[in-house]
Design a protein around this motif. Structure first.
Motif, PDB file in Angstrom:
ATOM      1  N   PHE A 120      11.458  11.013  -7.351  1.00 50.00           N
ATOM      2  CA  PHE A 120      11.827  12.434  -7.286  1.00 50.00           C
ATOM      3  C   PHE A 120      10.644  13.293  -6.858  1.00 50.00           C
ATOM      4  O   PHE A 120      10.818  14.358  -6.277  1.00 50.00           O
ATOM      5  CB  PHE A 120      12.415  12.921  -8.613  1.00 50.00           C
ATOM      6  N   ILE A 121       9.416  12.824  -7.108  1.00 50.37           N
ATOM      7  CA  ILE A 121       8.234  13.564  -6.649  1.00 50.37           C
ATOM      8  C   ILE A 121       8.014  13.314  -5.162  1.00 50.37           C
ATOM      9  O   ILE A 121       7.719  14.240  -4.406  1.00 50.37           O
ATOM     10  CB  ILE A 121       6.995  13.173  -7.481  1.00 50.37           C
ATOM     11  N   GLN A 122       8.176  12.084  -4.728  1.00 55.84           N
ATOM     12  CA  GLN A 122       7.980  11.767  -3.318  1.00 55.84           C
ATOM     13  C   GLN A 122       9.028  12.439  -2.431  1.00 55.84           C
ATOM     14  O   GLN A 122       8.777  12.710  -1.262  1.00 55.84           O
ATOM     15  CB  GLN A 122       8.024  10.256  -3.100  1.00 55.84           C
ATOM     16  N   ALA A 123      10.202  12.732  -2.982  1.00 62.47           N
ATOM     17  CA  ALA A 123      11.281  13.325  -2.194  1.00 62.47           C
ATOM     18  C   ALA A 123      10.998  14.786  -1.834  1.00 62.47           C
ATOM     19  O   ALA A 123      11.559  15.313  -0.885  1.00 62.47           O
ATOM     20  CB  ALA A 123      12.599  13.215  -2.954  1.00 62.47           C
ATOM     21  N   LEU A 176       0.836  -1.192   0.000  1.00 62.04           N
ATOM     22  CA  LEU A 176       0.000   0.000   0.000  1.00 62.04           C
ATOM     23  C   LEU A 176       0.876   1.250   0.000  1.00 62.04           C
ATOM     24  O   LEU A 176       1.981   1.235   0.514  1.00 62.04           O
ATOM     25  CB  LEU A 176      -0.900   0.010   1.238  1.00 62.04           C
ATOM     26  N   GLY A 177       0.356   2.316  -0.565  1.00 66.01           N
ATOM     27  CA  GLY A 177       1.067   3.588  -0.534  1.00 66.01           C
ATOM     28  C   GLY A 177       1.166   4.226  -1.903  1.00 66.01           C
ATOM     29  O   GLY A 177       0.668   3.712  -2.899  1.00 66.01           O
ATOM     30  N   SER A 178       1.831   5.356  -1.933  1.00 65.03           N
ATOM     31  CA  SER A 178       1.960   6.141  -3.146  1.00 65.03           C
ATOM     32  C   SER A 178       2.816   5.432  -4.183  1.00 65.03           C
ATOM     33  O   SER A 178       3.821   4.810  -3.868  1.00 65.03           O
ATOM     34  CB  SER A 178       2.574   7.502  -2.812  1.00 65.03           C
ATOM     35  N   ARG A 179       2.420   5.552  -5.444  1.00 65.82           N
ATOM     36  CA  ARG A 179       3.206   5.008  -6.543  1.00 65.82           C
ATOM     37  C   ARG A 179       3.803   6.135  -7.387  1.00 65.82           C
ATOM     38  O   ARG A 179       4.166   5.928  -8.542  1.00 65.82           O
ATOM     39  CB  ARG A 179       2.326   4.103  -7.396  1.00 65.82           C
TER      40      ARG A 179
END
Length: 147
Positions: free
Chosen positions: A34-37, A27-30
């Motif tokens: 570089f966007i999640q950072a 589960l979680g963001s995909r």
């Protein structure tokens, strides 16, 4: 497993799941790394995903009473949301489980036989009603109806 056998028991990897069964994705963001950072970029990414998913879900809801694949579009919007939001991933997992269970029940020979019988009875009732209507009122082509 045969208790008298000298063969070792087949080990099941807890991460991969049962042999031959595709493991569920975590589960979680995909979103890309570089966007999640970057927090601001990730937040704007989530807002964008939410808005696009909302537009697709609303389009599906509009298609429910109108011509179009309403439920398919709604689940497509949920899949868009599931790329970023855990709650949507959980809803889709639950839905997939329920659809799989329903498909397995529908393949049961007793259920298939019952469904075939009900469909046949329904078609016979419709045929009788159409026959009674034609016998009583006759067939008039739409272009020959007099006003």
């Amino acid at each position: 497993m045969n208790t008298g056998s000298n063969e070792p028991a087949e080990a099941v990897d807890p991460v991969a799941g049962v042999k031959g069964v595709k493991p569920e994705q975590p589960l979680g963001s995909r979103a890309p790394e570089f966007i999640q950072a970057r927090r601001a970029l990730h937040l704007s990414w989530q807002v964008g995903v939410f808005v696009v998913g909302l537009a697709v879900v609303v389009a599906g809801i509009i298609m429910l009473p109108l011509p179009g694949p309403g439920w398919l579009v709604i689940f497509g919007g949920m899949a868009i949301w599931a790329t970023e939001f855990v709650w949507a991933q959980l809803v889709l997992r639950w839905t997939k489980r329920k659809v799989t269970e329903a498909a397995q029940r529908a393949l049961d020979p007793k259920v298939r036989r019952r469904n075939i019988i009900l469909t046949t009875v329904g078609l016979v009732i419709i045929a009788v009603l159409v026959g009674v209507y034609v016998w009583k009122f006759g067939i008039t082509m739409p272009w020959k109806i007099k006003e």
